[in-house]
Design a protein around this motif. Structure first.
Motif, PDB file in Angstrom:
ATOM      1  N   THR A  47       0.836  -1.205   0.000  1.00 46.26           N
ATOM      2  CA  THR A  47       0.000   0.000   0.000  1.00 46.26           C
ATOM      3  C   THR A  47       0.866   1.249   0.000  1.00 46.26           C
ATOM      4  O   THR A  47       0.657   2.166  -0.796  1.00 46.26           O
ATOM      5  CB  THR A  47      -0.941  -0.007   1.217  1.00 46.26           C
ATOM      6  N   ARG A  48       1.832   1.301   0.888  1.00 37.81           N
ATOM      7  CA  ARG A  48       2.715   2.473   0.988  1.00 37.81           C
ATOM      8  C   ARG A  48       3.509   2.670  -0.303  1.00 37.81           C
ATOM      9  O   ARG A  48       3.595   3.773  -0.839  1.00 37.81           O
ATOM     10  CB  ARG A  48       3.649   2.329   2.194  1.00 37.81           C
ATOM     11  N   LEU A  49       4.085   1.603  -0.828  1.00 40.40           N
ATOM     12  CA  LEU A  49       4.885   1.681  -2.048  1.00 40.40           C
ATOM     13  C   LEU A  49       4.042   2.137  -3.235  1.00 40.40           C
ATOM     14  O   LEU A  49       4.451   3.012  -4.006  1.00 40.40           O
ATOM     15  CB  LEU A  49       5.520   0.323  -2.343  1.00 40.40           C
ATOM     16  N   PHE A  50       2.861   1.574  -3.368  1.00 41.26           N
ATOM     17  CA  PHE A  50       2.008   1.926  -4.499  1.00 41.26           C
ATOM     18  C   PHE A  50       1.536   3.375  -4.394  1.00 41.26           C
ATOM     19  O   PHE A  50       1.526   4.104  -5.395  1.00 41.26           O
ATOM     20  CB  PHE A  50       0.815   0.968  -4.567  1.00 41.26           C
ATOM     21  N   LYS A  51       1.178   3.801  -3.185  1.00 47.85           N
ATOM     22  CA  LYS A  51       0.658   5.165  -3.000  1.00 47.85           C
ATOM     23  C   LYS A  51       1.752   6.221  -3.146  1.00 47.85           C
ATOM     24  O   LYS A  51       1.506   7.294  -3.688  1.00 47.85           O
ATOM     25  CB  LYS A  51      -0.016   5.284  -1.630  1.00 47.85           C
ATOM     26  N   THR A  52       2.946   5.936  -2.677  1.00 46.40           N
ATOM     27  CA  THR A  52       4.000   6.955  -2.676  1.00 46.40           C
ATOM     28  C   THR A  52       4.933   6.885  -3.878  1.00 46.40           C
ATOM     29  O   THR A  52       5.620   7.862  -4.175  1.00 46.40           O
ATOM     30  CB  THR A  52       4.852   6.861  -1.399  1.00 46.40           C
ATOM     31  N   ARG A  53       4.952   5.752  -4.565  1.00 43.41           N
ATOM     32  CA  ARG A  53       5.904   5.601  -5.670  1.00 43.41           C
ATOM     33  C   ARG A  53       5.238   5.325  -7.020  1.00 43.41           C
ATOM     34  O   ARG A  53       5.478   6.042  -7.987  1.00 43.41           O
ATOM     35  CB  ARG A  53       6.877   4.488  -5.329  1.00 43.41           C
ATOM     36  N   HIS A  54       4.441   4.280  -7.084  1.00 41.95           N
ATOM     37  CA  HIS A  54       3.895   3.854  -8.372  1.00 41.95           C
ATOM     38  C   HIS A  54       2.845   4.812  -8.935  1.00 41.95           C
ATOM     39  O   HIS A  54       2.918   5.185 -10.108  1.00 41.95           O
ATOM     40  CB  HIS A  54       3.348   2.431  -8.291  1.00 41.95           C
ATOM     41  N   LEU A  55       1.853   5.200  -8.127  1.00 46.72           N
ATOM     42  CA  LEU A  55       0.834   6.119  -8.638  1.00 46.72           C
ATOM     43  C   LEU A  55       1.423   7.474  -9.018  1.00 46.72           C
ATOM     44  O   LEU A  55       1.126   7.980 -10.101  1.00 46.72           O
ATOM     45  CB  LEU A  55      -0.306   6.283  -7.630  1.00 46.72           C
ATOM     46  N   PRO A  56       2.272   8.084  -8.182  1.00 47.30           N
ATOM     47  CA  PRO A  56       2.880   9.352  -8.605  1.00 47.30           C
ATOM     48  C   PRO A  56       3.699   9.211  -9.892  1.00 47.30           C
ATOM     49  O   PRO A  56       3.681  10.111 -10.739  1.00 47.30           O
ATOM     50  CB  PRO A  56       3.770   9.738  -7.421  1.00 47.30           C
ATOM     51  N   ALA A  57       4.382   8.084 -10.062  1.00 50.63           N
ATOM     52  CA  ALA A  57       5.168   7.873 -11.286  1.00 50.63           C
ATOM     53  C   ALA A  57       4.252   7.805 -12.509  1.00 50.63           C
ATOM     54  O   ALA A  57       4.599   8.324 -13.576  1.00 50.63           O
ATOM     55  CB  ALA A  57       5.998   6.601 -11.167  1.00 50.63           C
TER      56      ALA A  57
END
Length: 116
Positions: A47-57
């Motif tokens: 959840t943290r990785l997807f919210k802070t890294r993948h979606l912004p990318a």
């Protein structure tokens, strides 16, 4: 595995979940996610990785729409998609193999703000 997908594994290397986003139409990302019952072991990290890294990318790469289609009865997935800013958008009756109803969740990015 595709460049736009990832695999989350347990400490022993056992795959627990596969996720990512695929650009099926220009600037439109369709999310994908599959998990085993043991996925709860890595859920907070994913959840943290997807919210802070993948979606912004995805947004920085020019996506103006992020979408996901999910089984209507999967309330857990719906709550999770809302964490990422996606909102219920459409209902698809008799969409599944056995006539199940599915829902589309989406996040539409204001492209005028990106160009500013």
């Amino acid at each position: 595995i595709r460049e736009d997908a990832w695999v989350a594994c347990a400490d022993d290397g056992e795959p627990l979940a596969v996720g990512g986003g695929i650009q099926l139409r220009p600037h439109v990302i369709t999310l994908l996610f599959f998990a085993t019952p043991k996925m709860s072991d890595v859920f907070p990290y994913i959840t943290r990785l997807f919210k802070t890294r993948h979606l912004p990318a995805m947004e920085q790469a020019g996506a103006h729409r992020i979408e996901c289609i999910t089984l209507e009865t999967n309330a857990h997935a719906h709550r999770w998609l809302r964490v990422f800013g996606l909102q219920e958008e459409a209902t698809h009756k008799a969409f599944g193999r056995d006539g199940q109803t599915y829902l589309t969740y989406s996040k539409v990015i204001d492209v005028s703000a990106i160009d500013a």
